[in-house]
Enzyme design. Structure first.
Site, PDB file in Angstrom:
ATOM      1  N   ARG A  89      35.720  51.340  34.278  1.00  0.00           N
ATOM      2  CA  ARG A  89      36.322  51.846  35.505  1.00  0.00           C
ATOM      3  C   ARG A  89      37.298  53.000  35.201  1.00  0.00           C
ATOM      4  NH1 ARG A  89      38.431  47.040  38.970  1.00  0.00           N
ATOM      5  NH2 ARG A  89      38.518  48.752  40.489  1.00  0.00           N
ATOM      6  N   ARG A  99      42.694  51.766  33.928  1.00  0.00           N
ATOM      7  CA  ARG A  99      42.406  50.321  33.806  1.00  0.00           C
ATOM      8  C   ARG A  99      41.930  49.959  32.401  1.00  0.00           C
ATOM      9  NH1 ARG A  99      42.406  48.507  39.300  1.00  0.00           N
ATOM     10  NH2 ARG A  99      41.756  50.220  40.630  1.00  0.00           N
ATOM     11  N   HIS A 152      39.050  39.129  33.836  1.00  0.00           N
ATOM     12  CA  HIS A 152      38.903  40.139  34.886  1.00  0.00           C
ATOM     13  C   HIS A 152      37.522  40.003  35.486  1.00  0.00           C
ATOM     14  CE1 HIS A 152      42.615  41.948  33.685  1.00  0.00           C
ATOM     15  NE2 HIS A 152      42.216  41.856  32.439  1.00  0.00           N
ATOM     16  N   TYR A 183      34.415  43.363  43.308  1.00  0.00           N
ATOM     17  CA  TYR A 183      34.934  42.027  42.976  1.00  0.00           C
ATOM     18  C   TYR A 183      34.061  40.877  43.474  1.00  0.00           C
ATOM     19  CZ  TYR A 183      39.028  44.791  41.767  1.00  0.00           C
ATOM     20  OH  TYR A 183      39.865  45.715  41.194  1.00  0.00           O
ATOM     21  N   ASP A 211      55.546  39.967  27.619  1.00  0.00           N
ATOM     22  CA  ASP A 211      56.621  39.279  26.890  1.00  0.00           C
ATOM     23  C   ASP A 211      56.617  37.778  27.186  1.00  0.00           C
ATOM     24  OD1 ASP A 211      57.376  41.633  25.704  1.00  0.00           O
ATOM     25  OD2 ASP A 211      59.148  41.955  26.954  1.00  0.00           O
ATOM     26  N   GLU A 256      42.571  35.801  29.108  1.00  0.00           N
ATOM     27  CA  GLU A 256      42.718  36.845  30.131  1.00  0.00           C
ATOM     28  C   GLU A 256      41.350  37.056  30.774  1.00  0.00           C
ATOM     29  OE1 GLU A 256      44.054  40.512  28.385  1.00  0.00           O
ATOM     30  OE2 GLU A 256      43.621  41.679  30.192  1.00  0.00           O
ATOM     31  N   HIS A 295      47.813  46.261  33.649  1.00  0.00           N
ATOM     32  CA  HIS A 295      47.916  47.621  33.115  1.00  0.00           C
ATOM     33  C   HIS A 295      49.355  48.127  33.030  1.00  0.00           C
ATOM     34  CE1 HIS A 295      43.730  47.150  34.008  1.00  0.00           C
ATOM     35  NE2 HIS A 295      43.971  47.066  35.305  1.00  0.00           N
ATOM     36  N   ARG A 310      38.126  42.098  49.745  1.00  0.00           N
ATOM     37  CA  ARG A 310      38.677  43.230  48.979  1.00  0.00           C
ATOM     38  C   ARG A 310      37.574  43.830  48.097  1.00  0.00           C
ATOM     39  NH1 ARG A 310      42.200  42.805  43.518  1.00  0.00           N
ATOM     40  NH2 ARG A 310      42.609  45.026  43.343  1.00  0.00           N
ATOM     41  N   PRO A 321      48.236  39.849  41.757  1.00  0.00           N
ATOM     42  CA  PRO A 321      48.318  40.475  43.075  1.00  0.00           C
ATOM     43  C   PRO A 321      46.971  40.908  43.652  1.00  0.00           C
ATOM     44  CG  PRO A 321      49.183  41.928  41.370  1.00  0.00           C
ATOM     45  CD  PRO A 321      48.990  40.585  40.737  1.00  0.00           C
ATOM     46  N   ASN A 322      46.868  40.724  44.946  1.00  0.00           N
ATOM     47  CA  ASN A 322      45.700  41.114  45.753  1.00  0.00           C
ATOM     48  C   ASN A 322      44.483  40.212  45.558  1.00  0.00           C
ATOM     49  OD1 ASN A 322      46.965  43.431  47.000  1.00  0.00           O
ATOM     50  ND2 ASN A 322      46.827  44.412  44.996  1.00  0.00           N
ATOM     51  N   ASN A 339      44.461  35.974  35.270  1.00  0.00           N
ATOM     52  CA  ASN A 339      44.004  37.300  35.714  1.00  0.00           C
ATOM     53  C   ASN A 339      45.234  37.991  36.309  1.00  0.00           C
ATOM     54  OD1 ASN A 339      42.997  39.601  36.830  1.00  0.00           O
ATOM     55  ND2 ASN A 339      41.239  38.620  37.831  1.00  0.00           N
TER      56      ASN A 339
HETATM   57  C1  DQA Z   1      41.119  42.982  38.009  1.00  0.00           C
HETATM   58  C2  DQA Z   1      41.055  44.425  37.478  1.00  0.00           C
HETATM   59  C3  DQA Z   1      42.353  45.164  37.741  1.00  0.00           C
HETATM   60  O1  DQA Z   1      42.254  46.500  37.259  1.00  0.00           O
HETATM   61  C4  DQA Z   1      42.631  45.221  39.229  1.00  0.00           C
HETATM   62  O2  DQA Z   1      43.863  45.841  39.483  1.00  0.00           O
HETATM   63  C5  DQA Z   1      42.552  43.886  39.888  1.00  0.00           C
HETATM   64  C6  DQA Z   1      41.530  42.942  39.468  1.00  0.00           C
HETATM   65  C7  DQA Z   1      39.760  42.263  37.896  1.00  0.00           C
HETATM   66  O3  DQA Z   1      39.755  41.041  38.032  1.00  0.00           O
HETATM   67  O4  DQA Z   1      38.724  42.918  37.706  1.00  0.00           O
HETATM   68  O5  DQA Z   1      43.280  43.613  40.835  1.00  0.00           O
HETATM   69  O6  DQA Z   1      42.053  42.258  37.229  1.00  0.00           O
END
Ligand code: DQA
Length: 150
Positions: free
Chosen positions: A108, A112, A101, A24, A88, A99, A81, A19, A11-12, A75
């Site tokens: 942070r 997180r 990020h 980021y 699962d 994974e 979190h 953003r 998401p996002n 990601n």
């Molecule tokens: C993230 C870190 C997460 O805590 C955050 O909610 C994100 C992006 C990262 O890529 O640094 O949306 O996964």
């Protein structure tokens, strides 16, 4: 044979570029996807990108991933979190899962610092911005070539 890798953005992440660029970076999701596709080609891997703001859609994509793909780069964004459901689903997979990020989640806010995925994925890459996706591709190529590494 060319390895097929699924890349899931949570998401996002569709709003990357505008953003919180100080956290980021300024690259958009399509720029990151293009950079990854280009780099993957050099490593003889083919990528499929999927972005969703919905936990259930991410769960469903993970559930069926092994039917088509040889590895998963994920990601999960904020779901990292919170999501037992994504954890699962990852537990169903036997293929490598990386994974990623963009930010260093351990530097942070304390909420997180915990990843629901960290102990069920093959490995985690955090804090290298969009370059982390390139590192994930290199790691994935190694994992697919020599799967039995510790
Ligand atoms: C993230 C870190 C997460 O805590 C955050 O909610 C994100 C992006 C990262 O890529 O640094 O949306 O996964």
């Amino acid at each position: 044979m060319q390895a097929k890798i699924l890349v899931i953005h949570g998401p996002n992440l569709n709003l990357l570029g505008r953003r919180e660029p100080e956290i980021y970076g300024s690259a958009t999701l399509s720029e990151i996807n293009e950079m990854m596709t280009d780099h993957a080609r050099r490593l003889d891997m083919a990528l499929t990108h999927f972005q969703s703001n919905h936990e259930g859609e991410i769960v469903e994509a993970i559930q069926t991933a092994e039917e088509t793909f040889d590895g998963l780069i994920l990601n999960p964004a904020a779901y990292t979190h919170t999501s037992v459901a994504i954890r699962d689903a990852v537990l169903l997979l036997t293929m490598p899962v990386i994974e990623v990020h963009l930010s260093n989640i351990y530097k942070r806010e304390s909420f997180r610092h915990r990843s629901m995925l960290a102990d069920v994925v093959t490995g985690q890459i955090a804090g290298f911005g969009s370059g982390g996706y390139k590192l994930a591709l290199i790691a994935m190529a190694e994992l697919i070539e020599t799967p039995d590494q510790p």
